[in-house]
Structure formats: structure tokens, C-alpha cells
Scaffold this active site. Structure first.
Site, PDB file in Angstrom:
ATOM      1  N   TYR A 115     -15.183  -0.195   8.657  1.00  0.00           N
ATOM      2  CA  TYR A 115     -13.759   0.094   8.816  1.00  0.00           C
ATOM      3  C   TYR A 115     -13.344  -0.063  10.283  1.00  0.00           C
ATOM      4  CZ  TYR A 115      -9.540   3.063   8.904  1.00  0.00           C
ATOM      5  OH  TYR A 115      -8.277   3.564   9.086  1.00  0.00           O
ATOM      6  N   ILE A 131      -1.254  -2.026  -5.449  1.00  0.00           N
ATOM      7  CA  ILE A 131      -2.034  -2.698  -6.495  1.00  0.00           C
ATOM      8  C   ILE A 131      -1.979  -1.910  -7.797  1.00  0.00           C
ATOM      9  CG2 ILE A 131      -4.271  -1.616  -5.941  1.00  0.00           C
ATOM     10  CD1 ILE A 131      -5.355  -4.625  -6.240  1.00  0.00           C
ATOM     11  N   GLY A 170       0.836  -1.207   0.000  1.00  0.00           N
ATOM     12  CA  GLY A 170       0.000   0.000   0.000  1.00  0.00           C
ATOM     13  C   GLY A 170       0.864   1.248   0.000  1.00  0.00           C
TER      14      GLY A 170
END
Ligand code: SER
Length: 319
Positions: free
Chosen positions: A143, A36, A9
Site C-alpha cells: 500500500y 464497484i 469509491g
């Protein structure tokens, strides 16, 4: 081959600045950045970069083995506002990526893990002012649920399998290099961009919504410090409360008007208001101070000075 650090990330708001700091500290070759998608040129050109899906266990394992990675910073996550739109995706990404990395540590393939938690672990039943380290935690966002459950797994893997995992509960992070994505605290970054570009900002939270916040420099210092601390000093293996400053939208707007006197702010709260209302206003970070010497450097005024100075230069460069 010397052991390496992997950031999963690395294109995100925190990951991009963490990557650069770790490359300065340990050398460009020692820090593998991954995400990604492709990142900005500065990050891709300053060291090794790999395309990596945080939910792909084999992909992470191959990357770790290829570069002899011993420390992983897992910065990939879906944040609070996006998580409410894609609950299953948030659960899938946030939980599976953590399991993959914890399992690599459990199997002795890597030695050390950093995993970020958040003020989102708290909920409406938590004391909102000076929220203690150990308290009621009933998060209402997907989250927040993933972060709270993740904290439990981190502690479990430490206690059961001796995994050296370290974590902090980040507040809202304010920075000028990379935009945040999908968080409830993002207004406190957008406001600076809009103030400089348009002289006005329509805020998605109401004017008196106080939230814990922190300038990026402090957040990176905290991350580096907790990872460099001696293992015996890390007494909390779920996640540490961390705090710097707290402010409301109207207070940050006021700090901007010192630099941009005509700046105008309006308020149109949306679904993120309920998320913000469920979170603490301020945090007690005394355990982080005691155990590994946490201290912040930036207050609202010095942060605003720096944000305006840097963003003015950035926008001028782009003219
Ligand atoms: N900044 C995050 C969010 O707003 C909180 O960790 O989702």
C-alpha cells in the site's frame, strides 16, 4: 450541461462522507457517486449513483463523458493490511485507477483530480516524530509503495502535462458513519463500536503504538479546502503532509473510560503491529498550513465525545 464532480469509491469510509459534503456544497445533481458495489441507501438516494470499476478505463471515460464530469475524486484503494494479503491486487487497483484518471486529465477530458496519499508512504528509515514534508521515504507495505509511486506520478503529470492534481497524506481517519476496511489504523474506529456494544475491546496493536490520526470532519474539510484553493497556492503536487492528533491505543482507551467507566481493553498485536511500527508517530503539516490554510478542529477528547454520542444513537436506533 453544467460540469459535474465524480467520486470513484464513494461507498468507502471517506468517499461516503465526502460525497454527502460535496452534494451539500455543490448540489445533489452536481455530484456523481460511483463504486464497484451498491452503497447505503442514504448515499444512493441522495443523488446519481453509477456502478464503476476503478480499473476500467473505458467505464470511467464513458461515465465522465455521459455526465460532463470535470473533477474526479479517486477514493478507491486497497489499504495497508488488505494490501499485504493481496499485493498484486493492491498494485493493480491503486496504480491503474490513478493512471486512468491522470490520463483523462492529460487528454483535457477532465480539469482537476483529487487523489489521496497516506502516512504509509513513510517507512522505518523516516524520522518518526514530527515527520517533515520532504524526508526519507522507504515504505515497506505494498500500500505504501503504491502511494509513494502514485505521488511521483502526480507530480510528474503536473510538471510534464500541466495536470491540476491535488493530494494529501491522510493519517488514520476516525468516523462513525461508514466502517473503514483493511487499514492498520482501523482499531481506532472499531474500539468505539466494541466499547458501546460489549464494554471491551481486544486491540491488534500494542498499547504504546502512537500513530497520527484525524476525525472525519477534519479530513473532509482538508479535502474540500485543498480542492477549493487557488491553483497557484498548491505548491506541492506530490502530496501534502496533513496532521491533527496523535495517540496510542491506551490513550484512546482512557478517553473512552470517561464515558464508559467499566470499559476494558486487552492487547493482542498481530501482523499489523509491524506496519504500525514502520509509520510515523506524528507529522509536520506546516506546508499545508502555509499554502492553503490547513487547521484541524477536533482533539482526542472532542472526537471521543462525538464518536460516543453518535454511535450510541446509531445503536439505539437499531435496537
Ligand atoms: N488508514 C490507512 C491504513 O491504515 C493509512 O492510510 O492503511
Amino acid at each position: 450541461m453544467n460540469s459535474k464532480v465524480l467520486i470513484i469509491g464513494a461507498c468507502g469510509q471517506i468517499g461516503s462522507e465526502l460525497t454527502q459534503r460535496l452534494r451539500q456544497l455543490y448540489g445533489a445533481d452536481a455530484v456523481i457517486a460511483s463504486d464497484i458495489r451498491q452503497c447505503n441507501d442514504e448515499l444512493m438516494d441522495s443523488g446519481v449513483f453509477e456502478i464503476l470499476d476503478a480499473t476500467d478505463f473505458q467505464g470511467i471515460k464513458s461515465c465522465v463523458e455521459k455526465y460532463n464530469v470535470k473533477t474526479v475524486y479517486l477514493m478507491a484503494a486497497l489499504l495497508s493490511a488488505t494490501g499485504e494479503k493481496f499485493p498484486e491486487k493492491a498494485w493493480d487497483l491503486n496504480m491503474n485507477s490513478l493512471f486512468h484518471v491522470l490520463n483523462l486529465a492529460k487528454d483535457g477530458i477532465i480539469d482537476k483530480v483529487f487523489w489521496p496519499s497516506s502516512i504509509a508512504v513513510f517507512g522505518p528509515t523516516t524520522p518518526q516524530t514530527y515527520t517533515p514534508q520532504h524526508t526519507t521515504m522507504e515504505p515497506t507495505t505494498v500500500y505504501g509503495i503504491t502511494k509513494q509511486v502514485g505521488e511521483r506520478w502526480c507530480e510528474y503529470y503536473h510538471n510534464k502535462y500541466g495536470v491540476d492534481v491535488r493530494s494529501i497524506r491522510y493519517p488514520g481517519i476516525i468516523s462513525w458513519k461508514t466502517m473503514p476496511g483493511g487499514g492498520t489504523t482501523d482499531y481506532a474506529v472499531e474500539i468505539y463500536h466494541k466499547a458501546i456494544k460489549n464494554g471491551r475491546y481486544e486491540c491488534f496493536l500494542s498499547k504504546d503504538t502512537e500513530l497520527p490520526m484525524m476525525f472525519m470532519e477534519d479530513a473532509i474539510d482538508a479535502t474540500v479546502n485543498i480542492m477549493q484553493a487557488e491553483s497557484k497556492n498548491i505548491k506541492i503536487r506530490s502530496s501534502y503532509n496533513l496532521a491533527a492528533i496523535s495517540f496510542t491505543p491506551s490513550q484512546i482507551a482512557k478517553s473512552i473510560t470517561f464515558h464508559i467507566p467499566d470499559f476494558k481493553m486487552s492487547y493482542t498485536p498481530d501482523f499489523r503491529q509491524a506496519i504500525a511500527d514502520s509509520w510515523p508517530k506524528s507529522i509536520d503539516a506546516s506546508k499545508a498550513r502555509e499554502d492553503w490554510g490547513w487547521n484541524h478542529r477536533y482533539n482526542l477528547e472532542t472526537m471521543t465525545d462525538e464518536m460516543i454520542r453518535q454511535l450510541k444513537m446509531k445503536y439505539q436506533e437499531n435496537i
